[in-house]
Design an enzyme around this catalytic site. Structure first.
Site, PDB file in Angstrom:
ATOM      1  N   LYS A   1     -11.318  -4.314  -3.891  1.00 58.61           N
ATOM      2  CA  LYS A   1     -12.287  -3.225  -3.950  1.00 58.61           C
ATOM      3  C   LYS A   1     -11.735  -2.036  -4.707  1.00 58.61           C
ATOM      4  O   LYS A   1     -12.470  -1.237  -5.269  1.00 58.61           O
ATOM      5  CB  LYS A   1     -12.631  -2.760  -2.520  1.00 58.61           C
ATOM      6  CG  LYS A   1     -13.465  -3.743  -1.734  1.00 58.61           C
ATOM      7  CD  LYS A   1     -13.498  -3.301  -0.282  1.00 58.61           C
ATOM      8  CE  LYS A   1     -14.419  -4.173   0.547  1.00 58.61           C
ATOM      9  NZ  LYS A   1     -14.182  -3.995   1.987  1.00 58.61           N
TER      10      LYS A   1
ATOM     11  N   LYS B   1      -4.981 -10.185  -6.793  1.00 58.73           N
ATOM     12  CA  LYS B   1      -6.225 -10.573  -6.129  1.00 58.73           C
ATOM     13  C   LYS B   1      -7.361  -9.628  -6.506  1.00 58.73           C
ATOM     14  O   LYS B   1      -7.134  -8.460  -6.839  1.00 58.73           O
ATOM     15  CB  LYS B   1      -6.023 -10.676  -4.612  1.00 58.73           C
ATOM     16  CG  LYS B   1      -5.877  -9.358  -3.920  1.00 58.73           C
ATOM     17  CD  LYS B   1      -5.919  -9.523  -2.388  1.00 58.73           C
ATOM     18  CE  LYS B   1      -5.774  -8.147  -1.774  1.00 58.73           C
ATOM     19  NZ  LYS B   1      -5.779  -8.074  -0.340  1.00 58.73           N
TER      20      LYS B   1
ATOM     21  N   LYS C   1       0.813  -1.220   0.000  1.00 51.04           N
ATOM     22  CA  LYS C   1       0.000   0.000   0.000  1.00 51.04           C
ATOM     23  C   LYS C   1       0.844   1.266   0.000  1.00 51.04           C
ATOM     24  O   LYS C   1       0.472   2.262  -0.614  1.00 51.04           O
ATOM     25  CB  LYS C   1      -0.950   0.016   1.208  1.00 51.04           C
ATOM     26  CG  LYS C   1      -2.117  -0.941   1.057  1.00 51.04           C
ATOM     27  CD  LYS C   1      -3.221  -0.613   2.044  1.00 51.04           C
ATOM     28  CE  LYS C   1      -4.364  -1.612   1.942  1.00 51.04           C
ATOM     29  NZ  LYS C   1      -5.362  -1.422   2.997  1.00 51.04           N
TER      30      LYS C   1
HETATM   31  P1  AMP Z   1     -11.319  -6.124   2.970  1.00 49.37           P
HETATM   32  O1  AMP Z   1     -12.157  -5.950   1.764  1.00 49.37           O
HETATM   33  O2  AMP Z   1      -9.872  -5.907   2.704  1.00 49.37           O
HETATM   34  O3  AMP Z   1     -11.832  -5.407   4.179  1.00 49.37           O
HETATM   35  O4  AMP Z   1     -11.423  -7.680   3.344  1.00 49.37           O
HETATM   36  C1  AMP Z   1     -12.497  -8.245   4.047  1.00 49.37           C
HETATM   37  C2  AMP Z   1     -12.368  -9.751   4.073  1.00 49.37           C
HETATM   38  O5  AMP Z   1     -12.450 -10.288   2.747  1.00 49.37           O
HETATM   39  C3  AMP Z   1     -11.030 -10.259   4.643  1.00 49.37           C
HETATM   40  O6  AMP Z   1     -11.259 -11.420   5.410  1.00 49.37           O
HETATM   41  C4  AMP Z   1     -10.228 -10.576   3.415  1.00 49.37           C
HETATM   42  O7  AMP Z   1      -9.268 -11.583   3.650  1.00 49.37           O
HETATM   43  C5  AMP Z   1     -11.309 -11.076   2.472  1.00 49.37           C
HETATM   44  N1  AMP Z   1     -10.916 -10.854   1.064  1.00 49.37           N
HETATM   45  C6  AMP Z   1     -10.684  -9.652   0.466  1.00 49.37           C
HETATM   46  N2  AMP Z   1     -10.338  -9.824  -0.825  1.00 49.37           N
HETATM   47  C7  AMP Z   1     -10.351 -11.170  -1.048  1.00 49.37           C
HETATM   48  C8  AMP Z   1     -10.092 -11.999  -2.198  1.00 49.37           C
HETATM   49  N3  AMP Z   1      -9.762 -11.463  -3.368  1.00 49.37           N
HETATM   50  N4  AMP Z   1     -10.207 -13.334  -2.057  1.00 49.37           N
HETATM   51  C9  AMP Z   1     -10.555 -13.887  -0.871  1.00 49.37           C
HETATM   52  N5  AMP Z   1     -10.808 -13.173   0.247  1.00 49.37           N
HETATM   53  C10 AMP Z   1     -10.718 -11.835   0.168  1.00 49.37           C
END
Ligand code: AMP
Ligand code: TRP
Length: 330
Positions: free
Chosen positions: A197, A194, A111
């Site tokens: 968002k 990956k 980041k």
């Molecule tokens: P975040 O969107 O970063 O707040 O992530 C929220 C949850 O979604 C966390 O448990 C992440 O590990 C999971 N997560 C986010 N992106 C992915 C992805 N591309 N594949 C699997 N899990 C994800």
């Protein structure tokens, strides 16, 4: 009963990776365990946020969680900043976290990129706040996607450091729970990144708010390779592996079985089957999300009620921390 804690940032664009890597597992755990699910708004502000958007995204993620099957009667859903103990414990844990540990965090490196010197302290301390989230509730099971594994290891190290410093067995060590066939869903445009968002291309991800036509189109346009048949040599074909693992996670079957079942199928046929399946699963979630978002009063009520319940546990554990440390209380 085992206590479960997990968090998700209110940064918009809830996507299929969030659903398959995390939320689907949260839903499955809510009946068996004592679960807290947190919309981590204090983590979100480690990068600039527009105030109205932050409010809307907090409501939208909450609606997404409920639409995906979380029931506020079976678990605690709340936004982090409402429970002041998170920030307070994070400060305390900062005092037990060597810089060397934080320097190893790959998410910070990604980041901050080349602008390390101008990166904010909040972004650097992000994993300490995450440790505070979990340890505040003495949670031992933390369902997350693969990308959070390193942060979980750090949480364990911080818990041990505190316990050692005061010769207590106060914080239990949290375990990551990374399960399902799609613990790391990749971008539909590039199987080496990956799904996220913040990806600039909306075609890289399937959002939980996408309608049937967009889901079908995004899957149809998903990157593939030119090899005939999709289920062979998956270790060197990230796009084929990604599509198969998404399918496997949606039908709750092991990836190997899904690969074997589709060994003779080409990309075009498989994509159309996958699109039908994704629409069937996500369509009702999107519809329910729209209904919920039409009633922000209800969403705000869920969060307020969740915060009151969370505060109850958090304040009592933080009181213990203060007592252990000799911080004088009124
Ligand atoms: P975040 O969107 O970063 O707040 O992530 C929220 C949850 O979604 C966390 O448990 C992440 O590990 C999971 N997560 C986010 N992106 C992915 C992805 N591309 N594949 C699997 N899990 C994800
Ligand atoms: N850092 C996590 C993510 O980006 C979100 C998060 C914050 C979290 N606090 C947590 C996850 C506590 C699990 C437990 O995905």
């Amino acid at each position: 009963m085992k206590r479960v804690f997990s968090g998700i940032q209110p940064t918009g664009n809830l996507h299929l990776g969030n659903y398959l890597g995390a939320i689907k597992n949260w839903v499955a755990m809510q009946r068996e365990y004592d679960c807290l699910y947190c919309i981590v708004d204090l983590h979100a502000i480690t990068v600039a946020q527009e105030p109205d958007e932050l409010t809307n995204n907090t409501r939208e993620v909450t609606a997404g969680l409920i639409a995906a099957g979380l029931d506020p009667k079976n678990c605690i859903i709340f936004n982090q900043s409402r429970v002041a103990a998170h920030a307070e414990l994070a400060w305390i844990l900062n005092c037990f976290t060597p810089l060397g540990w934080l320097n190893r965090m790959t998410q910070f490196k990604e980041k901050a990129g080349k602008k390390r010197e101008s990166a904010f302290l909040g972004l650097y301390a992000y994993p300490v706040l995450m440790a505070a989230d979990i340890l505040l509730y003495h949670a031992t099971a933390v369902p997350v996607g693969e990308d959070q594994k390193q942060h979980l290891e750090l949480s364990r190290d911080i818990a041990s450091a505190f316990n050692r410093a005061y010769d207590v067995d106060f914080f239990p060590l949290p375990e990551p729970m990374i399960f399902g066939a799609a613990t790391r869903v990749m971008s539909l445009r590039d199987g080496r990144n990956k799904m996220s968002k913040s990806d600039g291309s909306d075609y890289s991800r399937i959002n939980l708010t996408d309608d049937a036509d967009s889901i079908a189109l995004k899957i149809k346009r998903a990157k593939t390779d030119s090899e005939p048949g999709l289920a062979h040599d998956l270790e060197r074909r990230p796009e084929a592996a990604n599509l198969l693992s998404i399918y496997a996670a949606l039908v709750d079957e092991p990836m190997e079985r899904v690969a074997a079942e589709h060994s003779l199928m080409g990309f075009a046929d498989f994509k159309s089957k996958l699109a039908d399946l994704a629409i069937e699963t996500l369509g009702p979630i999107a519809a329910r999300m729209r209904e919920l978002l039409a009633d922000p009063g209800y969403i705000d009520g869920v969060l307020a009620n969740g915060a009151a319940r969370a505060r109850h546990i958090a304040d009592s554990n933080l009181g213990e921390v203060r007592r252990i440390m000799g911080l004088l209380d009124a």
